[in-house]
Write a protein that holds these residues in place. Sequence first.
Motif, PDB file in Angstrom:
ATOM      1  N   TYR A  64      -2.784 -11.234  -0.718  1.00 59.53           N
ATOM      2  CA  TYR A  64      -1.735 -10.271  -0.353  1.00 59.53           C
ATOM      3  C   TYR A  64      -2.021  -8.946  -1.066  1.00 59.53           C
ATOM      4  CZ  TYR A  64       3.130  -8.591   0.239  1.00 59.53           C
ATOM      5  OH  TYR A  64       4.268  -7.876   0.571  1.00 59.53           O
ATOM      6  N   THR A  65      -2.596  -7.990  -0.344  1.00 65.27           N
ATOM      7  CA  THR A  65      -3.034  -6.749  -0.974  1.00 65.27           C
ATOM      8  C   THR A  65      -2.804  -5.556  -0.061  1.00 65.27           C
ATOM      9  OG1 THR A  65      -4.923  -5.660  -2.044  1.00 65.27           O
ATOM     10  CG2 THR A  65      -5.408  -6.998  -0.124  1.00 65.27           C
ATOM     11  N   GLN A  66      -2.828  -4.363  -0.659  1.00 65.23           N
ATOM     12  CA  GLN A  66      -2.487  -3.143   0.071  1.00 65.23           C
ATOM     13  C   GLN A  66      -3.447  -2.841   1.215  1.00 65.23           C
ATOM     14  OE1 GLN A  66      -2.794  -0.535  -3.372  1.00 65.23           O
ATOM     15  NE2 GLN A  66      -4.645   0.410  -2.528  1.00 65.23           N
ATOM     16  N   ALA A  67      -4.697  -3.232   1.089  1.00 67.83           N
ATOM     17  CA  ALA A  67      -5.669  -2.907   2.140  1.00 67.83           C
ATOM     18  C   ALA A  67      -5.237  -3.469   3.489  1.00 67.83           C
ATOM     19  CB  ALA A  67      -7.048  -3.450   1.756  1.00 67.83           C
ATOM     20  N   TYR A  68      -4.763  -4.724   3.486  1.00 65.80           N
ATOM     21  CA  TYR A  68      -4.362  -5.351   4.744  1.00 65.80           C
ATOM     22  C   TYR A  68      -3.018  -4.817   5.236  1.00 65.80           C
ATOM     23  CZ  TYR A  68      -8.208  -8.450   3.640  1.00 65.80           C
ATOM     24  OH  TYR A  68      -9.459  -8.940   3.346  1.00 65.80           O
ATOM     25  N   LEU A  69      -2.175  -4.375   4.315  1.00 67.99           N
ATOM     26  CA  LEU A  69      -0.926  -3.736   4.726  1.00 67.99           C
ATOM     27  C   LEU A  69      -1.207  -2.397   5.402  1.00 67.99           C
ATOM     28  CD1 LEU A  69       0.199  -5.980   2.856  1.00 67.99           C
ATOM     29  CD2 LEU A  69       1.877  -4.316   2.044  1.00 67.99           C
ATOM     30  N   LEU A  70      -2.185  -1.664   4.870  1.00 72.57           N
ATOM     31  CA  LEU A  70      -2.575  -0.391   5.490  1.00 72.57           C
ATOM     32  C   LEU A  70      -3.113  -0.612   6.902  1.00 72.57           C
ATOM     33  CD1 LEU A  70      -4.304   1.284   2.414  1.00 72.57           C
ATOM     34  CD2 LEU A  70      -2.235   2.113   3.543  1.00 72.57           C
ATOM     35  N   LEU A  71      -3.951  -1.646   7.057  1.00 77.77           N
ATOM     36  CA  LEU A  71      -4.491  -1.951   8.377  1.00 77.77           C
ATOM     37  C   LEU A  71      -3.378  -2.329   9.353  1.00 77.77           C
ATOM     38  CD1 LEU A  71      -7.666  -4.049   7.479  1.00 77.77           C
ATOM     39  CD2 LEU A  71      -7.587  -1.689   8.310  1.00 77.77           C
ATOM     40  N   ARG A  72      -2.430  -3.122   8.868  1.00 78.47           N
ATOM     41  CA  ARG A  72      -1.342  -3.556   9.738  1.00 78.47           C
ATOM     42  C   ARG A  72      -0.458  -2.378  10.141  1.00 78.47           C
ATOM     43  NH1 ARG A  72      -0.216  -5.890  13.978  1.00 78.47           N
ATOM     44  NH2 ARG A  72       1.943  -6.516  14.232  1.00 78.47           N
ATOM     45  N   ALA A  73      -0.201  -1.453   9.195  1.00 78.89           N
ATOM     46  CA  ALA A  73       0.609  -0.275   9.511  1.00 78.89           C
ATOM     47  C   ALA A  73      -0.059   0.558  10.602  1.00 78.89           C
ATOM     48  CB  ALA A  73       0.814   0.565   8.251  1.00 78.89           C
ATOM     49  N   LYS A  74      -1.369   0.695  10.531  1.00 74.88           N
ATOM     50  CA  LYS A  74      -2.088   1.462  11.556  1.00 74.88           C
ATOM     51  C   LYS A  74      -2.034   0.738  12.898  1.00 74.88           C
ATOM     52  CE  LYS A  74      -6.434   3.882  12.395  1.00 74.88           C
ATOM     53  NZ  LYS A  74      -7.804   4.173  11.906  1.00 74.88           N
ATOM     54  N   GLU A  75      -2.114  -0.598  12.886  1.00 72.89           N
ATOM     55  CA  GLU A  75      -2.070  -1.385  14.129  1.00 72.89           C
ATOM     56  C   GLU A  75      -0.751  -1.227  14.868  1.00 72.89           C
ATOM     57  OE1 GLU A  75      -5.045  -5.092  12.860  1.00 72.89           O
ATOM     58  OE2 GLU A  75      -2.876  -5.356  12.891  1.00 72.89           O
ATOM     59  N   ILE A  76       0.343  -1.057  14.115  1.00 73.01           N
ATOM     60  CA  ILE A  76       1.647  -0.967  14.785  1.00 73.01           C
ATOM     61  C   ILE A  76       2.057   0.477  15.051  1.00 73.01           C
ATOM     62  CG2 ILE A  76       2.486  -3.191  13.953  1.00 73.01           C
ATOM     63  CD1 ILE A  76       4.008  -1.806  11.762  1.00 73.01           C
ATOM     64  N   GLY A  77       1.090   1.412  14.912  1.00 74.39           N
ATOM     65  CA  GLY A  77       1.334   2.745  15.433  1.00 74.39           C
ATOM     66  C   GLY A  77       1.328   3.904  14.461  1.00 74.39           C
ATOM     67  N   TRP A  78       1.115   3.656  13.189  1.00 70.94           N
ATOM     68  CA  TRP A  78       1.136   4.753  12.224  1.00 70.94           C
ATOM     69  C   TRP A  78      -0.260   5.327  12.023  1.00 70.94           C
ATOM     70  CZ3 TRP A  78       5.745   6.619  11.034  1.00 70.94           C
ATOM     71  CH2 TRP A  78       6.854   5.772  11.128  1.00 70.94           C
ATOM     72  N   SER A  79      -0.318   6.629  11.769  1.00 69.15           N
ATOM     73  CA  SER A  79      -1.596   7.276  11.489  1.00 69.15           C
ATOM     74  C   SER A  79      -2.071   6.883  10.088  1.00 69.15           C
ATOM     75  CB  SER A  79      -1.446   8.800  11.548  1.00 69.15           C
ATOM     76  OG  SER A  79      -0.619   9.257  10.481  1.00 69.15           O
ATOM     77  N   GLU A  80      -3.338   7.185   9.807  1.00 69.59           N
ATOM     78  CA  GLU A  80      -3.866   6.900   8.468  1.00 69.59           C
ATOM     79  C   GLU A  80      -3.090   7.667   7.402  1.00 69.59           C
ATOM     80  OE1 GLU A  80      -8.010   7.756   8.519  1.00 69.59           O
ATOM     81  OE2 GLU A  80      -8.524   6.076   9.824  1.00 69.59           O
ATOM     82  N   GLY A  81      -2.721   8.913   7.701  1.00 61.64           N
ATOM     83  CA  GLY A  81      -1.976   9.721   6.740  1.00 61.64           C
ATOM     84  C   GLY A  81      -0.627   9.119   6.399  1.00 61.64           C
ATOM     85  N   PHE A  82       0.117   8.685   7.439  1.00 61.85           N
ATOM     86  CA  PHE A  82       1.414   8.072   7.188  1.00 61.85           C
ATOM     87  C   PHE A  82       1.260   6.728   6.471  1.00 61.85           C
ATOM     88  CE2 PHE A  82       3.622  10.991  10.133  1.00 61.85           C
ATOM     89  CZ  PHE A  82       4.795  11.167   9.417  1.00 61.85           C
ATOM     90  N   SER A  83       0.215   5.997   6.814  1.00 65.04           N
ATOM     91  CA  SER A  83      -0.012   4.713   6.143  1.00 65.04           C
ATOM     92  C   SER A  83      -0.229   4.916   4.645  1.00 65.04           C
ATOM     93  CB  SER A  83      -1.230   4.005   6.757  1.00 65.04           C
ATOM     94  OG  SER A  83      -1.003   3.719   8.120  1.00 65.04           O
ATOM     95  N   ILE A  84      -1.010   5.960   4.294  1.00 60.25           N
ATOM     96  CA  ILE A  84      -1.220   6.269   2.872  1.00 60.25           C
ATOM     97  C   ILE A  84       0.083   6.720   2.227  1.00 60.25           C
ATOM     98  CG2 ILE A  84      -2.413   7.828   1.279  1.00 60.25           C
ATOM     99  CD1 ILE A  84      -4.793   7.776   3.238  1.00 60.25           C
ATOM    100  N   LEU A  85       0.909   7.449   2.969  1.00 60.01           N
ATOM    101  CA  LEU A  85       2.210   7.870   2.448  1.00 60.01           C
ATOM    102  C   LEU A  85       3.086   6.660   2.137  1.00 60.01           C
ATOM    103  CD1 LEU A  85       4.169  10.153   1.770  1.00 60.01           C
ATOM    104  CD2 LEU A  85       4.896  10.150   4.162  1.00 60.01           C
ATOM    105  N   PHE A  86       3.043   5.635   2.983  1.00 58.60           N
ATOM    106  CA  PHE A  86       3.786   4.404   2.705  1.00 58.60           C
ATOM    107  C   PHE A  86       3.314   3.770   1.392  1.00 58.60           C
ATOM    108  CE2 PHE A  86       4.387   3.836   7.540  1.00 58.60           C
ATOM    109  CZ  PHE A  86       5.581   4.538   7.497  1.00 58.60           C
ATOM    110  N   LEU A  87       2.004   3.845   1.162  1.00 60.08           N
ATOM    111  CA  LEU A  87       1.452   3.294  -0.077  1.00 60.08           C
ATOM    112  C   LEU A  87       1.966   4.080  -1.286  1.00 60.08           C
ATOM    113  CD1 LEU A  87      -0.398   1.283  -1.479  1.00 60.08           C
ATOM    114  CD2 LEU A  87      -2.310   2.844  -1.058  1.00 60.08           C
ATOM    115  N   VAL A  88       2.083   5.396  -1.134  1.00 56.05           N
ATOM    116  CA  VAL A  88       2.642   6.218  -2.213  1.00 56.05           C
ATOM    117  C   VAL A  88       4.088   5.800  -2.485  1.00 56.05           C
ATOM    118  CG1 VAL A  88       3.356   8.561  -2.843  1.00 56.05           C
ATOM    119  CG2 VAL A  88       1.108   8.175  -1.808  1.00 56.05           C
ATOM    120  N   ILE A  89       4.845   5.546  -1.420  1.00 54.27           N
ATOM    121  CA  ILE A  89       6.230   5.078  -1.585  1.00 54.27           C
ATOM    122  C   ILE A  89       6.253   3.751  -2.336  1.00 54.27           C
ATOM    123  CG2 ILE A  89       8.260   4.220  -0.342  1.00 54.27           C
ATOM    124  CD1 ILE A  89       7.580   6.290   1.860  1.00 54.27           C
ATOM    125  N   ALA A  90       5.335   2.847  -1.977  1.00 56.40           N
ATOM    126  CA  ALA A  90       5.258   1.564  -2.672  1.00 56.40           C
ATOM    127  C   ALA A  90       4.983   1.773  -4.166  1.00 56.40           C
ATOM    128  CB  ALA A  90       4.168   0.688  -2.050  1.00 56.40           C
TER     129      ALA A  90
END
Length: 393
Positions: A226-252
Amino acid sequence: MSGEGKQYLKKNILALSTTSLLTDISSESVYAVLPFYIQSLGYGKEVVGLVEGAGELVASIFKYLSGFIANKIHKYKLLTLIGYSLSNFIKPFFAITRSSLGILLIKVLDRTGKGIRTSPRDTLLAASASSEYRGRAFGLHRALDTVGGTIGPLLAIFLLLFFGYIGVFIFSIIPGLPAILILLFFVEEVGVKKNVSKKSGLSQTGMNPYFWLFIATVAVSGLAGYTQAYLLLRAKEIGWSEGFSILFLVIANIVYASLAYPIGFISDVKGFDKLYPLVFVLQFTGSIIIVLFTYSYIAIVFFIIYGIYMAFHDTLIRIVTSFYVKRSVRAKAYGYMHGTYGLSALIGYYILGKIYDSMGYAYAFTYSAIVAVIGFILSLILIYKTKHVVGGI
């Protein structure tokens, strides 16, 4: 407040926490752009994976080794200083290499530094606070470390826009140098008591027999993958850009930084036995939410849960380690703990990644959830069997 009551705010703890904050600003700014830099040179994803995997493997090995060495020579500050110095001075060299071998070598040396410093540093932190304030000491350290991990990627975005990859790499020495100076001049070596407590259930090795059950729970948490790399991939799969996915990681990371100290405080006041099983509850919950929900907005939910999970996990495994061993063998214990987690996480990342590639996200995160249930059961057994240890050693 008495001097004893201020143990958790001692100079060592503040200095080590500040060193970690500055080093993470340096490291995370580089790590945020390194995969893109590798690809910009014409290398494929397999090189990115090789660089990351080799770095983590070396870090895990040196976490083991440094714990054993520190336990033998009792030079915790020296090893911590060597580790931080290696990491902070090697990263700028990314700016002058364009070969995959050169990038791999610098990454391996950087993670070697992380491996060397981690176990002796955590030993210094544990020894710098009495048992009733140890949770707050680790909570403060994890909070400031994660603040650095949040600032670093944000700075990288700015530097990348104006100075390119080379600017990011050269910048890394700016926070890295004061980090080393703070460690050198403001951290004091902490002595180690030789006596063995007979009332704490310790064997002649200085470790409670149930320490190994705790290590098993740490291994299981890593095997979940269970790690951030796969969460980033999943966020992109469901419609978020790479930039927004990284922003979610900053929020985390912001969530992590906000919760680490309160978790340490609660651990001091109520005992870690009330909190440790929640690590696996959060791991399970985050995984199941990814499996069950496919709406785009769910990404922010599973990243927030990930931030909460990491705050609990990273803070508590350090606290719990210190309570199951005698002070004189803490460095070795931290070597076992960090090394075990690093190696098991590598295996877990590989397993989850293979399932993700071949069967899809649902099967991958179902695997993670099932492993989390096993960890939860083991953690309950651990807490039930060792209630007498929770008072501290």
